[in-house]
Design a protein around this motif. Sequence first.
Motif, PDB file in Angstrom:
ATOM      1  N   ASN A  64      63.963  22.775 -68.370  1.00  0.00           N
ATOM      2  CA  ASN A  64      64.324  24.044 -69.005  1.00  0.00           C
ATOM      3  C   ASN A  64      64.821  23.767 -70.421  1.00  0.00           C
ATOM      4  OD1 ASN A  64      63.818  25.489 -66.631  1.00  0.00           O
ATOM      5  ND2 ASN A  64      65.912  25.254 -65.933  1.00  0.00           N
ATOM      6  N   ALA A  65      64.447  24.639 -71.331  1.00  0.00           N
ATOM      7  CA  ALA A  65      64.916  24.507 -72.710  1.00  0.00           C
ATOM      8  C   ALA A  65      66.395  24.866 -72.781  1.00  0.00           C
ATOM      9  CB  ALA A  65      64.108  25.411 -73.628  1.00  0.00           C
ATOM     10  N   ALA A  66      67.079  24.251 -73.722  1.00  0.00           N
ATOM     11  CA  ALA A  66      68.506  24.501 -73.944  1.00  0.00           C
ATOM     12  C   ALA A  66      68.718  24.950 -75.387  1.00  0.00           C
ATOM     13  CB  ALA A  66      69.300  23.223 -73.667  1.00  0.00           C
ATOM     14  N   VAL A  67      69.872  25.525 -75.641  1.00  0.00           N
ATOM     15  CA  VAL A  67      70.195  26.027 -76.980  1.00  0.00           C
ATOM     16  C   VAL A  67      69.992  24.935 -78.034  1.00  0.00           C
ATOM     17  CG1 VAL A  67      72.062  26.908 -78.431  1.00  0.00           C
ATOM     18  CG2 VAL A  67      71.753  27.815 -76.130  1.00  0.00           C
ATOM     19  N   GLU A  68      70.385  23.716 -77.714  1.00  0.00           N
ATOM     20  CA  GLU A  68      70.254  22.639 -78.701  1.00  0.00           C
ATOM     21  C   GLU A  68      68.797  22.265 -78.989  1.00  0.00           C
ATOM     22  OE1 GLU A  68      71.553  20.940 -74.696  1.00  0.00           O
ATOM     23  OE2 GLU A  68      72.274  22.497 -76.029  1.00  0.00           O
ATOM     24  N   ASP A  69      67.853  22.806 -78.231  1.00  0.00           N
ATOM     25  CA  ASP A  69      66.427  22.539 -78.445  1.00  0.00           C
ATOM     26  C   ASP A  69      65.774  23.513 -79.434  1.00  0.00           C
ATOM     27  OD1 ASP A  69      66.472  20.508 -76.483  1.00  0.00           O
ATOM     28  OD2 ASP A  69      66.030  21.963 -74.886  1.00  0.00           O
ATOM     29  N   LEU A 116      63.423  34.244 -76.488  1.00  0.00           N
ATOM     30  CA  LEU A 116      62.604  33.734 -75.385  1.00  0.00           C
ATOM     31  C   LEU A 116      63.186  32.462 -74.752  1.00  0.00           C
ATOM     32  CD1 LEU A 116      59.068  34.356 -76.923  1.00  0.00           C
ATOM     33  CD2 LEU A 116      60.132  35.581 -75.014  1.00  0.00           C
ATOM     34  N   LEU A 117      64.280  31.960 -75.282  1.00  0.00           N
ATOM     35  CA  LEU A 117      64.866  30.716 -74.783  1.00  0.00           C
ATOM     36  C   LEU A 117      65.092  30.701 -73.269  1.00  0.00           C
ATOM     37  CD1 LEU A 117      65.921  27.896 -75.551  1.00  0.00           C
ATOM     38  CD2 LEU A 117      68.173  28.952 -75.869  1.00  0.00           C
ATOM     39  N   PRO A 118      65.580  31.782 -72.651  1.00  0.00           N
ATOM     40  CA  PRO A 118      65.794  31.724 -71.199  1.00  0.00           C
ATOM     41  C   PRO A 118      64.504  31.539 -70.391  1.00  0.00           C
ATOM     42  CG  PRO A 118      66.971  33.574 -72.170  1.00  0.00           C
ATOM     43  CD  PRO A 118      66.080  33.022 -73.240  1.00  0.00           C
ATOM     44  N   PHE A 119      63.361  31.757 -71.008  1.00  0.00           N
ATOM     45  CA  PHE A 119      62.076  31.657 -70.313  1.00  0.00           C
ATOM     46  C   PHE A 119      61.289  30.421 -70.730  1.00  0.00           C
ATOM     47  CE2 PHE A 119      63.122  36.128 -71.258  1.00  0.00           C
ATOM     48  CZ  PHE A 119      63.480  36.509 -69.976  1.00  0.00           C
ATOM     49  N   ALA A 120      61.902  29.535 -71.510  1.00  0.00           N
ATOM     50  CA  ALA A 120      61.195  28.396 -72.097  1.00  0.00           C
ATOM     51  C   ALA A 120      61.417  27.104 -71.323  1.00  0.00           C
ATOM     52  CB  ALA A 120      61.627  28.209 -73.549  1.00  0.00           C
ATOM     53  N   ASP A 121      60.354  26.320 -71.260  1.00  0.00           N
ATOM     54  CA  ASP A 121      60.385  24.951 -70.751  1.00  0.00           C
ATOM     55  C   ASP A 121      59.925  24.039 -71.883  1.00  0.00           C
ATOM     56  OD1 ASP A 121      61.040  25.398 -67.937  1.00  0.00           O
ATOM     57  OD2 ASP A 121      59.053  26.271 -67.779  1.00  0.00           O
ATOM     58  N   VAL A 122      60.499  22.855 -71.957  1.00  0.00           N
ATOM     59  CA  VAL A 122      60.073  21.895 -72.960  1.00  0.00           C
ATOM     60  C   VAL A 122      59.496  20.660 -72.266  1.00  0.00           C
ATOM     61  CG1 VAL A 122      61.626  22.640 -74.796  1.00  0.00           C
ATOM     62  CG2 VAL A 122      62.415  20.935 -73.157  1.00  0.00           C
ATOM     63  N   ALA A 172      56.561  25.782 -73.560  1.00  0.00           N
ATOM     64  CA  ALA A 172      55.909  27.010 -73.076  1.00  0.00           C
ATOM     65  C   ALA A 172      56.993  28.016 -72.743  1.00  0.00           C
ATOM     66  CB  ALA A 172      55.064  26.722 -71.841  1.00  0.00           C
ATOM     67  N   THR A 173      56.670  29.288 -72.946  1.00  0.00           N
ATOM     68  CA  THR A 173      57.554  30.351 -72.480  1.00  0.00           C
ATOM     69  C   THR A 173      56.740  31.264 -71.581  1.00  0.00           C
ATOM     70  OG1 THR A 173      57.132  31.714 -74.437  1.00  0.00           O
ATOM     71  CG2 THR A 173      59.047  30.305 -74.508  1.00  0.00           C
ATOM     72  N   ALA A 174      57.278  31.542 -70.417  1.00  0.00           N
ATOM     73  CA  ALA A 174      56.630  32.414 -69.439  1.00  0.00           C
ATOM     74  C   ALA A 174      57.662  33.426 -68.960  1.00  0.00           C
ATOM     75  CB  ALA A 174      56.082  31.597 -68.276  1.00  0.00           C
ATOM     76  N   ARG A 175      57.462  34.659 -69.389  1.00  0.00           N
ATOM     77  CA  ARG A 175      58.425  35.732 -69.139  1.00  0.00           C
ATOM     78  C   ARG A 175      57.941  36.593 -67.977  1.00  0.00           C
ATOM     79  NH1 ARG A 175      58.052  40.698 -71.126  1.00  0.00           N
ATOM     80  NH2 ARG A 175      56.382  40.095 -72.523  1.00  0.00           N
ATOM     81  N   PRO A 176      58.824  36.886 -66.996  1.00  0.00           N
ATOM     82  CA  PRO A 176      58.418  37.767 -65.895  1.00  0.00           C
ATOM     83  C   PRO A 176      58.149  39.187 -66.390  1.00  0.00           C
ATOM     84  CG  PRO A 176      60.561  36.745 -65.457  1.00  0.00           C
ATOM     85  CD  PRO A 176      60.194  36.416 -66.853  1.00  0.00           C
ATOM     86  N   PHE A 219      53.948  39.450 -62.375  1.00  0.00           N
ATOM     87  CA  PHE A 219      53.304  38.258 -62.939  1.00  0.00           C
ATOM     88  C   PHE A 219      54.177  37.658 -64.035  1.00  0.00           C
ATOM     89  CE2 PHE A 219      51.848  41.741 -65.589  1.00  0.00           C
ATOM     90  CZ  PHE A 219      51.844  41.226 -66.880  1.00  0.00           C
ATOM     91  N   LEU A 220      53.774  36.487 -64.499  1.00  0.00           N
ATOM     92  CA  LEU A 220      54.430  35.826 -65.619  1.00  0.00           C
ATOM     93  C   LEU A 220      53.542  35.954 -66.846  1.00  0.00           C
ATOM     94  CD1 LEU A 220      55.545  32.532 -63.850  1.00  0.00           C
ATOM     95  CD2 LEU A 220      57.026  34.407 -64.579  1.00  0.00           C
ATOM     96  N   GLU A 221      54.097  36.443 -67.934  1.00  0.00           N
ATOM     97  CA  GLU A 221      53.364  36.534 -69.205  1.00  0.00           C
ATOM     98  C   GLU A 221      53.610  35.236 -69.970  1.00  0.00           C
ATOM     99  OE1 GLU A 221      50.929  37.872 -72.180  1.00  0.00           O
ATOM    100  OE2 GLU A 221      51.273  38.862 -70.253  1.00  0.00           O
ATOM    101  N   LEU A 222      52.548  34.467 -70.183  1.00  0.00           N
ATOM    102  CA  LEU A 222      52.656  33.240 -70.952  1.00  0.00           C
ATOM    103  C   LEU A 222      52.690  33.615 -72.432  1.00  0.00           C
ATOM    104  CD1 LEU A 222      52.741  30.149 -70.835  1.00  0.00           C
ATOM    105  CD2 LEU A 222      50.244  30.172 -70.937  1.00  0.00           C
ATOM    106  N   GLU A 223      53.881  33.655 -72.984  1.00  0.00           N
ATOM    107  CA  GLU A 223      54.081  34.079 -74.370  1.00  0.00           C
ATOM    108  C   GLU A 223      53.710  32.971 -75.347  1.00  0.00           C
ATOM    109  OE1 GLU A 223      55.005  37.056 -75.416  1.00  0.00           O
ATOM    110  OE2 GLU A 223      55.802  37.977 -73.601  1.00  0.00           O
ATOM    111  N   ASP A 224      54.077  31.747 -75.004  1.00  0.00           N
ATOM    112  CA  ASP A 224      53.861  30.608 -75.891  1.00  0.00           C
ATOM    113  C   ASP A 224      53.392  29.404 -75.096  1.00  0.00           C
ATOM    114  OD1 ASP A 224      55.088  31.779 -78.339  1.00  0.00           O
ATOM    115  OD2 ASP A 224      56.956  31.625 -77.196  1.00  0.00           O
TER     116      ASP A 224
END
Length: 144
Positions: free
Chosen positions: A8-13, A48-54, A65-69, A73-78
């Motif tokens: 999961n992405a973090a603020v420092e990312d 989008l940070l809460p939905f991001a993986d690094v 990638a960011t995938a928002r519910p 379904f999940l919308e792949l935003e990035d």
Amino acid sequence: MTNLIIRNAAVEDVDLIRDVYRRSSLTNEADHDLIAANPEWLVWDEALLPFADVAVVDGRIVGFATARPVDDFLELEDLFTDPDWMRQGVASALIAVIAQRGMRIEVSANLAKAFYESAGFVVIGFADSPGGPLVRMQREVSQP
């Protein structure tokens, strides 16, 4: 790639995510005129940070990638890979982690249509965007 970690992405990312986003976006020369006319498109939205993986290799963020519910379904935003790491499985690994959530994934694709097809997505229609029409795709994912 055995030393690839997805977390999961973090603020420092955020700054590193923004750097990957910007540099990856600029690899498509066909988009340079649109980006020059819309420089705000090169700034990743921190909301989008809460939905991001690094994707991380040896402590370095090499993609995200960011995938928002949305509804069911999940919308792949990035889905962006550091230009130095493109075509090395980073984006595929990010998709695989998102697919583990057990929900259908949808995306509006541009030049990456062939990649998404190789990752199990199928065309379901078209979508308008400020940069022009995009192919709308989805990947069905069975429940775990």
